[in-house]
Design an enzyme around this catalytic site. Structure first.
Site, PDB file in Angstrom:
ATOM      1  N   LYS A 126      21.335 -27.206   8.695  1.00 27.45           N
ATOM      2  CA  LYS A 126      19.834 -28.071   8.665  1.00 27.45           C
ATOM      3  C   LYS A 126      19.227 -27.379   7.241  1.00 27.45           C
ATOM      4  CE  LYS A 126      15.994 -27.229   9.362  1.00 27.45           C
ATOM      5  NZ  LYS A 126      15.503 -28.049   8.023  1.00 27.45           N
ATOM      6  N   GLU A 157      17.838 -13.699   6.367  1.00 26.28           N
ATOM      7  CA  GLU A 157      17.639 -13.433   5.040  1.00 26.28           C
ATOM      8  C   GLU A 157      16.224 -13.754   4.977  1.00 26.28           C
ATOM      9  OE1 GLU A 157      19.443 -11.748   3.252  1.00 26.28           O
ATOM     10  OE2 GLU A 157      21.324 -12.039   3.687  1.00 26.28           O
ATOM     11  N   LEU A 158      14.995 -12.885   4.905  1.00 26.93           N
ATOM     12  CA  LEU A 158      13.796 -13.222   5.014  1.00 26.93           C
ATOM     13  C   LEU A 158      13.053 -12.711   3.812  1.00 26.93           C
ATOM     14  CD1 LEU A 158      13.157 -12.204   8.541  1.00 26.93           C
ATOM     15  CD2 LEU A 158      14.104 -14.201   7.908  1.00 26.93           C
ATOM     16  N   CYS A 178      13.759 -14.880  -3.329  1.00 22.57           N
ATOM     17  CA  CYS A 178      13.238 -14.017  -2.601  1.00 22.57           C
ATOM     18  C   CYS A 178      13.512 -12.584  -3.094  1.00 22.57           C
ATOM     19  CB  CYS A 178      13.806 -14.173  -1.158  1.00 22.57           C
ATOM     20  SG  CYS A 178      15.485 -14.403  -1.070  1.00 22.57           S
ATOM     21  N   GLU A 223       4.350 -12.127  -0.699  1.00 19.34           N
ATOM     22  CA  GLU A 223       5.316 -12.787  -1.586  1.00 19.34           C
ATOM     23  C   GLU A 223       4.541 -13.764  -2.528  1.00 19.34           C
ATOM     24  OE1 GLU A 223       8.887 -14.191   0.392  1.00 19.34           O
ATOM     25  OE2 GLU A 223      10.234 -13.429  -1.158  1.00 19.34           O
TER      26      GLU A 223
HETATM   27  P1  ADP Z   1      10.247 -21.455   2.618  1.00 20.28           P
HETATM   28  O1  ADP Z   1       8.720 -20.801   2.908  1.00 20.28           O
HETATM   29  O2  ADP Z   1      11.135 -20.960   1.855  1.00 20.28           O
HETATM   30  O3  ADP Z   1       9.711 -23.128   2.843  1.00 20.28           O
HETATM   31  P2  ADP Z   1      10.578 -21.990   5.539  1.00 20.28           P
HETATM   32  O4  ADP Z   1      10.846 -20.637   6.434  1.00 20.28           O
HETATM   33  O5  ADP Z   1       9.347 -22.401   5.778  1.00 20.28           O
HETATM   34  O6  ADP Z   1      10.726 -21.289   4.059  1.00 20.28           O
HETATM   35  O7  ADP Z   1      11.732 -22.840   5.531  1.00 20.28           O
HETATM   36  C1  ADP Z   1      13.185 -22.438   5.631  1.00 20.28           C
HETATM   37  C2  ADP Z   1      14.166 -23.068   6.415  1.00 20.28           C
HETATM   38  O8  ADP Z   1      13.389 -22.966   7.667  1.00 20.28           O
HETATM   39  C3  ADP Z   1      13.836 -24.896   6.108  1.00 20.28           C
HETATM   40  O9  ADP Z   1      15.197 -25.329   6.308  1.00 20.28           O
HETATM   41  C4  ADP Z   1      12.745 -25.141   7.044  1.00 20.28           C
HETATM   42  O10 ADP Z   1      13.110 -26.732   7.181  1.00 20.28           O
HETATM   43  C5  ADP Z   1      13.142 -24.266   8.191  1.00 20.28           C
HETATM   44  N1  ADP Z   1      12.225 -24.157   9.434  1.00 20.28           N
HETATM   45  C6  ADP Z   1      10.932 -24.235   9.175  1.00 20.28           C
HETATM   46  N2  ADP Z   1      10.442 -24.268  10.534  1.00 20.28           N
HETATM   47  C7  ADP Z   1      11.245 -24.187  11.333  1.00 20.28           C
HETATM   48  C8  ADP Z   1      11.271 -23.728  12.743  1.00 20.28           C
HETATM   49  N3  ADP Z   1      10.339 -23.734  13.636  1.00 20.28           N
HETATM   50  N4  ADP Z   1      12.598 -23.676  13.207  1.00 20.28           N
HETATM   51  C9  ADP Z   1      13.532 -23.833  12.542  1.00 20.28           C
HETATM   52  N5  ADP Z   1      13.692 -23.947  11.303  1.00 20.28           N
HETATM   53  C10 ADP Z   1      12.498 -24.107  10.377  1.00 20.28           C
END
Ligand code: ADP
Length: 484
Positions: A180, A256-257, A290, A387
């Site tokens: 996804k 990976e956060l 990151c 960040e």
């Molecule tokens: P960023 O700040 O890099 O946009 P996110 O954590 O929002 O980081 O996004 C990283 C990935 O997680 C993207 O593919 C986003 O669509 C997905 N994402 C965001 N919210 C959810 C959720 N509730 N469940 C699963 N995936 C999610």
């Protein structure tokens, strides 16, 4: 879009080996971050598509897990060759949807392909053990086996490499995968799917679900009993949600956060090398990685010289759209990202930080932000704990090694850390003391396929790349044989 891209420019989802419309119909726009204009429309998947993809992946997994490692390696090598054959078109596509300078986009394709090549090699090097048993007439074998269906949820900042870094080891291990991608950058993911199909992987082994319904699709991927593993790269907040949702079915997790990388400059550092490293670490992808330096701690004796030289180097960076020749700093990904960076800079300045360069939205408008250098940033400025994810260097002065290790470690994040010194004893001392999964010592480029990548503390779980990367997709099975 460029006609050369036609084979790679896909608008549908890739499920069970077919290019399909979303189950509920409907599509969404992919925007050029430099102009805000739509460049493509892509199928908008929902829970039903995720369920179909999981079933297709499970059916494919049952066959794939029984293949010879040599065969998995062969197909991965073929996929790698195809990615490299199309690297210019893939780079163009990536630059268009992500906004990074074309040279950086093309470099990402090569970096992303390296994971496919590496794990093609690692596929054949998954070894078990034979252990001395506790009694006569017995043997203990340890086998390594694929975990099963893997869901990969990936971000927009590296639309290609964050996918290959997860999918290549998963396929090498014998797993099937569902990707996804981030809604901002689905085109690079779909292009990888097109090349995986051409490489000849079995139907359903790789599935790609573009969607704006991240939470809905994410819930299916994190709760479906057939998904055994979730590998996620993104924000710490969403990582927590994924962990929580995965608890019900006890899924294996790689996360990976977010990071909050300290970049420490000791008095004895080589000034030219440290400025070059600082620019490379801070301003790559306009600060949207990151592992970008987030907090510069600079020792008092070198502070002024470093601040001055850094500001001069950053002033020379050329801001522009991805395809303008010479561009080094592209736009940020979305208007929201610009608003966040602006508010972090304003907060720091309100609290007493001194602007050495930039500090505002760029005159080009849109998602462009000026490359910025802030000096004398006070301890309570938000950008020292949050960040930044933008082209903003925040400088803080320190006096002693002990003090700076305390400052660097005073964070719940622990992904990357950097420091510059010529003192060998200090290099070992600080490398050991610093709480991070990845440490650069006189070295600012630390993302490479050969080394394990991942964080400690709240920056995540697990490692990607290196020989460690494939373990994330393998289970260990102990087989006790008696009566021998
Ligand atoms: P960023 O700040 O890099 O946009 P996110 O954590 O929002 O980081 O996004 C990283 C990935 O997680 C993207 O593919 C986003 O669509 C997905 N994402 C965001 N919210 C959810 C959720 N509730 N469940 C699963 N995936 C999610």
């Amino acid at each position: 879009m460029n006609a050369r891209d036609s084979k790679l420019l896909r608008h549908k989802a890739f499920i069970g080996g077919e290019w399909v419309e979303a189950a509920r119909g409907g599509s969404f726009e992919v925007l050029d971050p430099a102009t805000g204009l739509a460049i493509a429309h892509v199928a908008d998947c929902s829970a039903e598509d995720a369920e179909r993809a999981i079933e297709a992946a499970q059916a494919s997994f049952v066959v794939w897990r029984a293949t010879l490692a040599r065969e998995r390696a062969r197909l991965l090598r073929r996929w790698h060759e195809l990615i490299m054959e199309h690297k210019d078109d893939l780079g163009d596509l990536l630059a268009r949807e992500q906004g990074k300078p074309l040279a950086e986009a093309r470099a990402e394709i090569v970096y992303g392909a390296a994971f496919v090549e590496w794990f093609a090699e690692e596929a054949r090097r998954v070894y078990g053990d034979l252990i001395d048993a506790p009694a006569p007439g017995r043997e203990i074998l340890v086998m390594k086996q694929p975990v099963g269906v893997v869901a990969a949820i990936t971000p927009w900042n590296f639309p290609n490499a964050m996918i290959t870094r997860k999918i290549a080891p998963a396929l090498a291990a014998g797993c099937a995968a569902i990707v996804k991608p981030a809604e901002e950058t689905p085109l690079s993911a779909l292009a990888l799917g097109a090349l995986a199909q051409e490489a000849g992987f079995p139907r359903g082994l790789v599935n790609i679900l573009p969607t704006t319904r991240a939470a809905e699709v994410g819930r299916v991927l994190t709760s479906h009993p057939l998904v055994r593993k979730v590998s996620f790269t993104g924000s710490t907040e969403v990582g927590r949600t994924i962990m929580r949702q995965s608890a019900e079915t006890i899924k294996s997790l790689s996360l990976e956060l977010g990071g909050n990388a300290p970049f420490i400059v000791f008095d004895d550092a080589d000034l030219d090398a440290v400025v070059a490293g600082a620019v490379a670490s801070k301003y790559r992808n306009s600060g949207q990685t990151c592992v970008c330096a987030n907090r510069f701690y600079v020792q008092a004796g070198i502070y002024e010289a470093f601040a001055e030289k850094l500001a001069a180097a950053v002033r020379a960076l050329k801001v522009g759209a991805a395809f303008e020749p010479g561009t080094q700093q592209g736009p940020l990904i979305t208007p929201e990202a610009v608003a966040k960076v602006e508010s972090l800079v304003n907060d720091a300045v309100d609290k007493g930080a001194k602007l050495r360069l930039g500090g505002a939205r760029h005159a080009r408008g849109g998602n462009f932000f000026e490359p910025t250098v802030l000096a004398d940033v006070p301890a309570d400025a938000r950008l020292l704990t949050e960040e930044i994810f933008g082209p903003v260097a925040a400088l803080v002065r320190f006096e002693t090694e002990t003090e700076v290790i305390g400052l660097a470690n005073a964070s719940e994040a622990g992904l990357a850390a950097y420091f510059y010194t010529k003192d060998l004893a200090r290099a070992f001392r600080v490398a050991r003391a610093i709480e991070a999964g990845i440490v650069g010592v006189n070295q600012a480029v630390i993302s490479t396929v050969e080394a394990p990548f991942g964080g400690v503390k709240q920056s995540g779980l697990g490692r990607e790349g290196a020989r460690h990367g494939i373990d994330e997709y393998l289970e260990v099975k102990a087989v006790h044989i008696g009566g021998l």
